[in-house]
Motif scaffolding. Structure first.
Motif, PDB file in Angstrom:
ATOM      1  N   ASN A  11       0.846  -1.192   0.000  1.00  0.00           N
ATOM      2  CA  ASN A  11       0.000   0.000   0.000  1.00  0.00           C
ATOM      3  C   ASN A  11       0.888   1.251   0.000  1.00  0.00           C
ATOM      4  O   ASN A  11       1.064   1.910   1.023  1.00  0.00           O
ATOM      5  N   PHE A  12       1.454   1.563  -1.164  1.00  0.00           N
ATOM      6  CA  PHE A  12       2.359   2.702  -1.274  1.00  0.00           C
ATOM      7  C   PHE A  12       1.574   4.011  -1.387  1.00  0.00           C
ATOM      8  O   PHE A  12       0.427   4.036  -1.838  1.00  0.00           O
ATOM      9  N   ARG A  13       2.238   5.089  -1.014  1.00  0.00           N
ATOM     10  CA  ARG A  13       1.637   6.417  -1.140  1.00  0.00           C
ATOM     11  C   ARG A  13       1.327   6.745  -2.593  1.00  0.00           C
ATOM     12  O   ARG A  13       2.082   6.392  -3.491  1.00  0.00           O
ATOM     13  N   LYS A  14       0.243   7.458  -2.806  1.00  0.00           N
ATOM     14  CA  LYS A  14      -0.149   7.870  -4.153  1.00  0.00           C
ATOM     15  C   LYS A  14       0.224   9.317  -4.445  1.00  0.00           C
ATOM     16  O   LYS A  14       0.205   9.742  -5.599  1.00  0.00           O
ATOM     17  N   LEU A 240      12.769  10.417  -2.539  1.00  0.00           N
ATOM     18  CA  LEU A 240      13.399   9.333  -3.291  1.00  0.00           C
ATOM     19  C   LEU A 240      12.682   8.013  -3.031  1.00  0.00           C
ATOM     20  O   LEU A 240      12.385   7.260  -3.970  1.00  0.00           O
ATOM     21  N   LEU A 241      12.366   7.738  -1.761  1.00  0.00           N
ATOM     22  CA  LEU A 241      11.655   6.507  -1.414  1.00  0.00           C
ATOM     23  C   LEU A 241      10.283   6.474  -2.081  1.00  0.00           C
ATOM     24  O   LEU A 241       9.875   5.443  -2.643  1.00  0.00           O
ATOM     25  N   TYR A 242       9.569   7.583  -2.025  1.00  0.00           N
ATOM     26  CA  TYR A 242       8.254   7.673  -2.674  1.00  0.00           C
ATOM     27  C   TYR A 242       8.368   7.379  -4.162  1.00  0.00           C
ATOM     28  O   TYR A 242       7.583   6.603  -4.721  1.00  0.00           O
ATOM     29  N   TRP A 243       9.358   7.995  -4.841  1.00  0.00           N
ATOM     30  CA  TRP A 243       9.493   7.806  -6.277  1.00  0.00           C
ATOM     31  C   TRP A 243       9.858   6.361  -6.612  1.00  0.00           C
ATOM     32  O   TRP A 243       9.291   5.769  -7.541  1.00  0.00           O
ATOM     33  N   LEU A 244      10.793   5.782  -5.876  1.00  0.00           N
ATOM     34  CA  LEU A 244      11.219   4.404  -6.144  1.00  0.00           C
ATOM     35  C   LEU A 244      10.056   3.434  -5.985  1.00  0.00           C
ATOM     36  O   LEU A 244       9.853   2.547  -6.827  1.00  0.00           O
ATOM     37  N   ASN A 245       9.275   3.578  -4.921  1.00  0.00           N
ATOM     38  CA  ASN A 245       8.129   2.697  -4.714  1.00  0.00           C
ATOM     39  C   ASN A 245       7.067   2.898  -5.787  1.00  0.00           C
ATOM     40  O   ASN A 245       6.456   1.939  -6.267  1.00  0.00           O
ATOM     41  N   SER A 246       6.832   4.159  -6.183  1.00  0.00           N
ATOM     42  CA  SER A 246       5.811   4.463  -7.187  1.00  0.00           C
ATOM     43  C   SER A 246       6.143   3.868  -8.541  1.00  0.00           C
ATOM     44  O   SER A 246       5.247   3.621  -9.353  1.00  0.00           O
ATOM     45  N   HIS A 247       7.433   3.623  -8.786  1.00  0.00           N
ATOM     46  CA  HIS A 247       7.855   3.129 -10.095  1.00  0.00           C
ATOM     47  C   HIS A 247       8.486   1.737 -10.017  1.00  0.00           C
ATOM     48  O   HIS A 247       9.192   1.309 -10.932  1.00  0.00           O
ATOM     49  N   LYS A 251      15.720  -1.710  -5.757  1.00  0.00           N
ATOM     50  CA  LYS A 251      17.109  -1.999  -5.386  1.00  0.00           C
ATOM     51  C   LYS A 251      17.453  -1.463  -4.003  1.00  0.00           C
ATOM     52  O   LYS A 251      18.380  -1.946  -3.357  1.00  0.00           O
ATOM     53  N   TYR A 252      16.705  -0.464  -3.564  1.00  0.00           N
ATOM     54  CA  TYR A 252      16.980   0.100  -2.245  1.00  0.00           C
ATOM     55  C   TYR A 252      16.728  -0.900  -1.129  1.00  0.00           C
ATOM     56  O   TYR A 252      17.270  -0.762  -0.025  1.00  0.00           O
ATOM     57  N   VAL A 253      15.887  -1.908  -1.387  1.00  0.00           N
ATOM     58  CA  VAL A 253      15.560  -2.891  -0.349  1.00  0.00           C
ATOM     59  C   VAL A 253      16.820  -3.609   0.109  1.00  0.00           C
ATOM     60  O   VAL A 253      17.128  -3.667   1.313  1.00  0.00           O
ATOM     61  N   ASP A 254      17.576  -4.163  -0.834  1.00  0.00           N
ATOM     62  CA  ASP A 254      18.839  -4.818  -0.486  1.00  0.00           C
ATOM     63  C   ASP A 254      19.851  -3.810   0.039  1.00  0.00           C
ATOM     64  O   ASP A 254      20.555  -4.075   1.020  1.00  0.00           O
ATOM     65  N   CYS A 262       9.292  -0.799   1.700  1.00  0.00           N
ATOM     66  CA  CYS A 262       8.704  -0.101   2.851  1.00  0.00           C
ATOM     67  C   CYS A 262       8.416   1.338   2.444  1.00  0.00           C
ATOM     68  O   CYS A 262       9.194   1.949   1.715  1.00  0.00           O
ATOM     69  N   ASP A 263       7.295   1.880   2.916  1.00  0.00           N
ATOM     70  CA  ASP A 263       6.915   3.248   2.575  1.00  0.00           C
ATOM     71  C   ASP A 263       7.157   4.230   3.714  1.00  0.00           C
ATOM     72  O   ASP A 263       6.803   5.401   3.604  1.00  0.00           O
ATOM     73  N   ASP A 264       7.767   3.755   4.783  1.00  0.00           N
ATOM     74  CA  ASP A 264       8.036   4.573   5.969  1.00  0.00           C
ATOM     75  C   ASP A 264       9.520   4.934   5.986  1.00  0.00           C
ATOM     76  O   ASP A 264      10.369   4.084   6.240  1.00  0.00           O
TER      77      ASP A 264
END
Length: 335
Positions: A11-14, A240-247, A251-254, A262-264
Motif C-alpha cells: 500500500n504505497f503512497r499515491k 526518493l523513497l516515494y518515487w522508487l516505490n511508485s515506479h 534496489k533500495y531494499v537490499d 517499505c513506505d516509511d
C-alpha cells in the motif's frame, strides 16, 4: 541482483510527500549577479551551451535562459550524466524535446568519460553552428567564444575540463564539486581548443527565483541542484523513497538492509543505519549516554547511492514522458 516484488501487494503512497515551497527557494545574491554578468557578456559570445541533467530533461530548466540568453545565439542543449539515466529512453527523450520545445541541437554526454560519443560530437557541432550563423559584431573575429549555462551542479565545469583535457592535453583547471554553487561568478574565459581557437566561459548555476511546482523542486534537490541542507536530507530521502516505490524500483531494499519494500522513511533509515553501523551517542538528562541510529547520516548515504547509480539507472521524468507519449497516441487516434 535485487529481488522482484509485486507492487500491488504493498500500500504505497499515491501522492508526493508534502514540503513547504519556502524550502525549495534558493536564489542567493551570486545567482542574480551572475545572470546580469551573463547578459552583459552575451555580445561577445558566438554560441550558448545549456547543460542540464539527463535524469530530468523536462524538469527544472530555467526559463530565464530561453528568455534572455539563448534566443539570438546558436544554442546547444547538453544533457549530461547520461550514464545515470535509462539508455533505452534517450531516443524518445530526444524526439519529445525536438517536437515540443523546438530544440534541434541536443547532445547526451557523460562529462567524466573521455570516450563519450557526445563529447566527441560537441566540438564539431558548435563549430558548424557558429560558422553558419550571423555573428554580427564578431564576424571578423577568428576565435570562437562559447558560454556554458545551466542550473547548479549539472556538470558545467566538468564539461569544460573534459573538453580542455581531450582537445589540448591540459589538466583540469576549473574547480568542481558534488554540491550546488561551486562556481559563484563568471570566470575568465578558458581555451578548450587551438584550431580553431575556442574559448569557453564558465558561469554560476542559475535557478528560477521561485519554484512553482513542489515535485519539480524535489527532483532538483534529489539531483543536487539545490543544497541538501536547505531542503533537508530526510525530506529528499523521503521523496526518493516515494518515487522508487511508485515506479517499482526496489534496489533500495537490499541496499538498505530491508526484507521487503517499505513506505516509511523512518523505518528505512533506521534499518539502513543498523546495516551500515551509522550509530551516534546521545546524552540523556541524567547524564547517561546511549547509542541511537544516525538518521541524518543514513539519509545522506541513501541520497548518495541514487546520485552515484548504486540504486540503478533512474529516469525521474518518466511520468512526463509517458503522459506526453499517451497524448500523442490519443491525437493520432482522433485523427
Amino acid at each position: 541482483m535485487a529481488v522482484r516484488f509485486d507492487t500491488a501487494a504493498f500500500n504505497f503512497r499515491k501522492k508526493c510527500p508534502y514540503v513547504s515551497k519556502d524550502l525549495l527557494r534558493w536564489f542567493p545574491g551570486h545567482m542574480n549577479k551572475g545572470l546580469k554578468q551573463m547578459q552583459r557578456k552575451l555580445k561577445s559570445v558566438d554560441c550558448v551551451i545549456e547543460v542540464h541533467d539527463a535524469r530530468i530533461p523536462f524538469t527544472g530548466r530555467n526559463p530565464l535562459f530561453t528568455e534572455t540568453l539563448t534566443g539570438a545565439k546558436p544554442h546547444i542543449l547538453v544533457l549530461n550524466k547520461k550514464d545515470l539515466t535509462v539508455p533505452s529512453l534517450l531516443p524518445k527523450i530526444l524526439d519529445q524535446l525536438k517536437s515540443e520545445q523546438n530544440l534541434q541541437n541536443i547532445v547526451f554526454t557523460n562529462s567524466k568519460d573521455q570516450n563519450c560519443r557526445g563529447l566527441k560530437t560537441l566540438k564539431p557541432l558548435l563549430v558548424d553552428l557558429i560558422k553558419d550563423s550571423n555573428r554580427y559584431n564578431r564576424s571578423e573575429e577568428l576565435e570562437y567564444n562559447v558560454m556554458i549555462i545551466g542550473v547548479p551542479n549539472v556538470g558545467k565545469s566538468s564539461l569544460i575540463n573534459m573538453l580542455r583535457s581531450k582537445n589540448m592535453r591540459i589538466r583540469h583547471a576549473l574547480p568542481v564539486g558534488a554540491v550546488a554553487g561551486v562556481t559563484r561568478s563568471l570566470m575568465t574565459k578558458m581555451r578548450i581548443n587551438d584550431d580553431p581557437k575556442i574559448f569557453m566561459f564558465d558561469t554560476p548555476g542559475i535557478l528560477e527565483p521561485s519554484v512553482t511546482d513542489m515535485e519539480m523542486g524535489l527532483k532538483l534537490a534529489l539531483c543536487a541542484s539545490l543544497q541538501d541542507h536547505l531542503v533537508g536530507e530526510e525530506i529528499i530521502a523521503d521523496y526518493l523513497l516515494y518515487w522508487l516505490n511508485s515506479h517499482a524500483k526496489f534496489k533500495y531494499v537490499d541496499y538498505m538492509g530491508l526484507l521487503e519494500p517499505c513506505d516509511d522513511i523512518q523505518k528505512v533509515l533506521i534499518t539502513g543505519a543498523i546495516k551500515f553501523n551509522r550509530i551516534r551517542k546521545v546524552r540523556d538528562f541524567d547524564g547517561r549516554t546511549r547509542d541511537v541510529p544516525d538518521i541524518l547520516e543514513t539519509a545522506r548515504m541513501m541520497i548518495k547511492a541514487f546520485r552515484t547509480g548504486e540504486l540503478g539507472r533512474i529516469f525521474l521524468d518518466i511520468d512526463l514522458l509517458r503522459r506526453n507519449q499517451k497524448l500523442k497516441i490519443q491525437e493520432e487516434l482522433e485523427e
